[in-house]
Design an enzyme around this catalytic site. Structure first.
Site, short mmCIF file in Angstrom:
data_model
loop_
_atom_site.label_atom_id
_atom_site.label_comp_id
_atom_site.label_asym_id
_atom_site.label_seq_id
_atom_site.Cartn_x
_atom_site.Cartn_y
_atom_site.Cartn_z
N ARG A 60 -26.30 -24.38 4.52
CA ARG A 60 -24.75 -24.69 4.46
C ARG A 60 -24.76 -26.17 4.71
O ARG A 60 -24.01 -27.01 4.06
CB ARG A 60 -23.96 -23.88 5.12
CG ARG A 60 -24.02 -22.58 5.09
CD ARG A 60 -23.55 -21.87 3.70
NE ARG A 60 -24.43 -22.08 2.56
CZ ARG A 60 -25.51 -21.50 2.42
NH1 ARG A 60 -26.28 -20.48 3.45
NH2 ARG A 60 -26.41 -21.67 1.52
N GLN A 94 -8.98 -23.69 8.12
CA GLN A 94 -10.17 -22.73 8.32
C GLN A 94 -11.45 -22.90 8.01
O GLN A 94 -12.30 -22.39 7.89
CB GLN A 94 -9.53 -21.28 7.88
CG GLN A 94 -8.15 -20.80 8.31
CD GLN A 94 -7.51 -19.60 7.40
OE1 GLN A 94 -7.31 -20.03 6.37
NE2 GLN A 94 -7.87 -18.37 7.82
N ASP A 97 -16.13 -27.54 6.78
CA ASP A 97 -16.55 -28.49 6.15
C ASP A 97 -15.73 -29.67 6.70
O ASP A 97 -15.02 -29.60 7.39
CB ASP A 97 -16.64 -28.73 4.62
CG ASP A 97 -14.96 -28.47 4.00
OD1 ASP A 97 -14.22 -29.23 4.36
OD2 ASP A 97 -14.65 -27.22 3.50
N HIS A 112 -11.81 -23.02 13.12
CA HIS A 112 -13.15 -22.28 12.96
C HIS A 112 -14.36 -22.96 13.03
O HIS A 112 -15.38 -22.52 12.83
CB HIS A 112 -13.33 -21.47 11.76
CG HIS A 112 -12.18 -20.49 11.63
ND1 HIS A 112 -11.76 -19.80 10.24
CD2 HIS A 112 -11.43 -19.67 12.34
CE1 HIS A 112 -10.74 -19.18 10.33
NE2 HIS A 112 -10.42 -18.86 11.86
N LEU A 206 -4.07 -20.17 -5.84
CA LEU A 206 -4.30 -19.82 -7.60
C LEU A 206 -3.44 -18.52 -7.75
O LEU A 206 -3.03 -18.33 -9.10
CB LEU A 206 -5.71 -19.44 -7.60
CG LEU A 206 -6.73 -20.61 -7.74
CD1 LEU A 206 -8.35 -20.17 -7.80
CD2 LEU A 206 -6.40 -21.15 -9.11
#
EC number: 2.3.1.286
Length: 245
Positions: A60, A94, A97, A112, A206
């Site tokens: 990741r 949350q 990145d 997180h 969305l």
């Protein structure tokens, strides 16, 4: 909306980074990058198979540093909002990145954790980490050198900086939730806390989240479209107030 807002709290989830190419946890089948969550995102999984967990986050970390992974229009709009608003913008994310940082935001709470950091499994000392973490990599901050682990909050662990988050919610006059499912607590309860202190609330997603009924205002569509539109509205009202002063 009651313009102008001076204390804005923005909660962001996986939906805002998905458009940048960051793959998300699939709640419907409990998989993340084809791994079971209990295998790669729990303390028990780390204790059972540390090599698997370290490799999962190493991959990741590499992906996040791929030149093709960039902040999208939603990240950039939030960076602009913080830079131009005559007030406080707090990003509570949350996501693990660094796309908010790269999008221009500075006041960010990573509840997180952060993928580009590691921490000692005993002392919790945190260090910057752009490379791989391997089983056997030790932190020498302790009397007994201890294994380094990803600086990521796993399922069953306490989210970070909760006191700061609740303090921000207490003074917020606008709470915006972007790209969240509304099923993971304590984050799913932030909208209720903000409302209790008088904040206007907006959901951008969305599709309706599990807690959409908590929001006064809802905007459904891609974050890269809806967030810049909202930021334009907020800053336009700020400019009109300055002109009329």
């Amino acid at each position: 909306m009651n313009f102008p807002y001076r204390n804005i709290v923005v909660l962001t989830g996986a939906g805002i980074s998905a458009e940048s190419g960051i793959q998300t946890f699939r709640a419907q089948d409990g998989l993340w990058e084809n791994h079971r969550i209990e295998d790669v995102a729990t303390p028990e999984g780390f204790a059972r198979d540390p090599d698997l967990v370290q490799d999962f986050y190493n991959q990741r970390r590499k992906k996040l540093q791929d030149p093709n992974i960039e902040p999208n229009a939603a990240h950039l709009a939030l960076g602009r909002l913080e830079a131009e608003l005559d007030g406080q913008v707090t990003i509570v994310t949350q996501n693990i990145d660094n796309l908010h940082e790269r999008g221009g935001n500075k006041n960010i709470i990573h509840m997180h954790g952060e993928l580009l950091k590691s921490r000692c499994s005993v002392s919790n000392q945190v260090i910057e980490e752009t490379g791989d973490i391997l089983t056997g990599d030790l932190c020498h901050c302790c009397q007994m050198p201890s294994q380094m682990r990803p600086h990521v909050v796993w399922f069953g662990e306490m989210p970070l900086r909760m006191g700061e988050i609740y303090s921000a919610l207490e003074t917020a006059d606008l709470f915006i939730s972007i790209g969240t499912s509304g099923v993971v607590y304590p984050a799913a309860g932030f909208v209720h806390d903000a409302k209790m202190h008088g904040a206007h609330t907006i959901e951008i997603n969305l599709e309706p989240s599990a807690i959409e009924s908590e929001f006064v205002e809802k905007r459904y569509g891609k974050a890269s479209v809806e967030v810049p539109k909202l930021v334009e509205e907020l800053l336009a009202h700020l400019e009109s107030n300055v002109e009329n002063a």
